[in-house]
Scaffold this motif. Structure first.
Motif, mmCIF file in Angstrom:
data_model
loop_
_atom_site.group_PDB
_atom_site.id
_atom_site.type_symbol
_atom_site.label_atom_id
_atom_site.label_comp_id
_atom_site.label_asym_id
_atom_site.label_seq_id
_atom_site.Cartn_x
_atom_site.Cartn_y
_atom_site.Cartn_z
ATOM 1 N N GLY A 153 8.898 8.344 -5.638
ATOM 2 C CA GLY A 153 9.190 9.496 -4.792
ATOM 3 C C GLY A 153 7.983 10.353 -4.456
ATOM 4 N N THR A 154 6.815 10.023 -5.013
ATOM 5 C CA THR A 154 5.622 10.834 -4.760
ATOM 6 C C THR A 154 4.715 10.216 -3.692
ATOM 7 O OG1 THR A 154 4.387 9.771 -6.552
ATOM 8 C CG2 THR A 154 5.606 11.802 -7.096
ATOM 9 N N GLY A 155 5.239 9.223 -2.997
ATOM 10 C CA GLY A 155 4.475 8.595 -1.934
ATOM 11 C C GLY A 155 5.352 7.640 -1.165
ATOM 12 N N THR A 156 4.827 7.169 -0.046
ATOM 13 C CA THR A 156 5.546 6.203 0.766
ATOM 14 C C THR A 156 4.645 4.999 0.988
ATOM 15 O OG1 THR A 156 4.786 7.291 2.787
ATOM 16 C CG2 THR A 156 6.966 7.907 1.951
ATOM 17 N N GLY A 157 5.284 3.844 1.080
ATOM 18 C CA GLY A 157 4.469 2.639 1.202
ATOM 19 C C GLY A 157 5.099 1.588 2.062
ATOM 20 N N ARG A 158 4.364 0.498 2.180
ATOM 21 C CA ARG A 158 4.816 -0.649 2.957
ATOM 22 C C ARG A 158 4.214 -1.903 2.361
ATOM 23 N NH1 ARG A 158 1.082 2.229 4.025
ATOM 24 N NH2 ARG A 158 -0.869 1.673 4.970
ATOM 25 N N ILE A 159 4.921 -2.996 2.510
ATOM 26 C CA ILE A 159 4.388 -4.288 2.105
ATOM 27 C C ILE A 159 3.453 -4.752 3.215
ATOM 28 C CG2 ILE A 159 4.977 -6.692 1.608
ATOM 29 C CD1 ILE A 159 7.639 -5.638 0.454
ATOM 30 N N LEU A 160 2.250 -5.175 2.856
ATOM 31 C CA LEU A 160 1.236 -5.528 3.851
ATOM 32 C C LEU A 160 1.301 -6.980 4.314
ATOM 33 C CD1 LEU A 160 -1.876 -3.647 2.418
ATOM 34 C CD2 LEU A 160 -0.262 -2.878 4.167
ATOM 35 N N ASN A 161 1.885 -7.870 3.512
ATOM 36 C CA ASN A 161 1.905 -9.290 3.912
ATOM 37 C C ASN A 161 3.235 -9.950 3.609
ATOM 38 O OD1 ASN A 161 1.512 -9.185 1.139
ATOM 39 N ND2 ASN A 161 -0.009 -10.793 1.095
ATOM 40 N N ALA A 170 0.860 -1.184 0.000
ATOM 41 C CA ALA A 170 0.000 0.000 0.000
ATOM 42 C C ALA A 170 0.893 1.229 0.000
ATOM 43 C CB ALA A 170 -0.903 0.005 1.227
ATOM 44 N N ILE A 171 0.642 2.122 -0.939
ATOM 45 C CA ILE A 171 1.414 3.350 -1.062
ATOM 46 C C ILE A 171 0.479 4.526 -0.841
ATOM 47 C CG2 ILE A 171 2.748 4.833 -2.618
ATOM 48 C CD1 ILE A 171 2.776 1.285 -3.512
ATOM 49 N N ASP A 172 0.828 5.358 0.132
ATOM 50 C CA ASP A 172 0.080 6.593 0.380
ATOM 51 C C ASP A 172 0.696 7.668 -0.506
ATOM 52 O OD1 ASP A 172 -1.520 5.434 2.423
ATOM 53 O OD2 ASP A 172 0.161 5.638 3.816
ATOM 54 N N LEU A 173 -0.088 8.111 -1.475
ATOM 55 C CA LEU A 173 0.416 9.089 -2.438
ATOM 56 C C LEU A 173 0.234 10.513 -1.943
ATOM 57 C CD1 LEU A 173 -0.797 7.555 -5.806
ATOM 58 C CD2 LEU A 173 1.533 7.612 -4.925
ATOM 59 N N GLU A 174 1.183 11.350 -2.299
ATOM 60 C CA GLU A 174 1.151 12.769 -1.947
ATOM 61 C C GLU A 174 0.676 13.620 -3.119
ATOM 62 O OE1 GLU A 174 5.248 13.194 -0.976
ATOM 63 O OE2 GLU A 174 5.100 11.832 0.735
#
Length: 159
Positions: A151-159, A138-142
């Motif tokens: 570079g326009t968002g930050t994310g994390r692997i969920l599983n 999931a990447i939270d976009l800016e």
């Protein structure tokens, strides 16, 4: 923050494909289980896509069906994309930039290495090794979809 979330999902476990055209490979029983598990994971995390870009290959369509069956609510608008089947990172990013600005959560269901490479652009290089079948990030976009790029968002692997 724009309040946009990009979900990047690699299709679930598919059959090896001996004697089958790659495009027509089906999910294994394990793959069907994985798809449902991803849907439950997304539901628990509060990620309900209102739009989907899905490769038109059989295994990605089957993965999406399993995910959506496990998610509460109605079906999102779905674009089954021939382009997403063969897309590299730049081509997949281009498809994302065309998404309607009113979409808040976009799910992209595709294939490696493209999905892992795109995820790595937002979550870091660990995604390149961690993106086994049915992995989702999931990447939270800016920015709005039109301006989506590394570079326009930050994310994390969920599983």
């Amino acid at each position: 923050m724009t309040g946009r979330t990009l979900l990047l999902l690699r299709h679930a476990k598919a059959e090896a494909g001996f004697g089958v055209i790659d495009y027509d490979r089906s999910l294994t029983d394990r793959g069907h289980e994985q798809a449902g598990a991803v849907g439950r994971l997304l539901a628990e995390a509060g990620h309900a896509p209102d739009h989907v870009i899905c490769s038109s290959a059989k295994r990605t369509r089957q993965t999406l069906d399993g995910v959506l069956e496990a998610l509460p609510g109605g079906r999102p608008e779905i674009d089954y994309s021939e382009s997403a089947y063969t897309a590299g990172v730049d081509s997949l990013l281009e498809l994302i930039t065309y998404v309607d600005p009113d979409v808040r959560t976009l799910l992209v269901v595709g294939h490696n290495p493209t999905i892992a490479q795109l995820a790595a652009a937002f979550v870091g290089s660990e995604a390149l090794m961690a993106y086994s079948p049915a992995t989702v990030s999931a990447i939270d976009l800016e920015v709005e979809w039109l301006h989506t790029a590394p570079g326009t968002g930050t994310g994390r692997i969920l599983n």
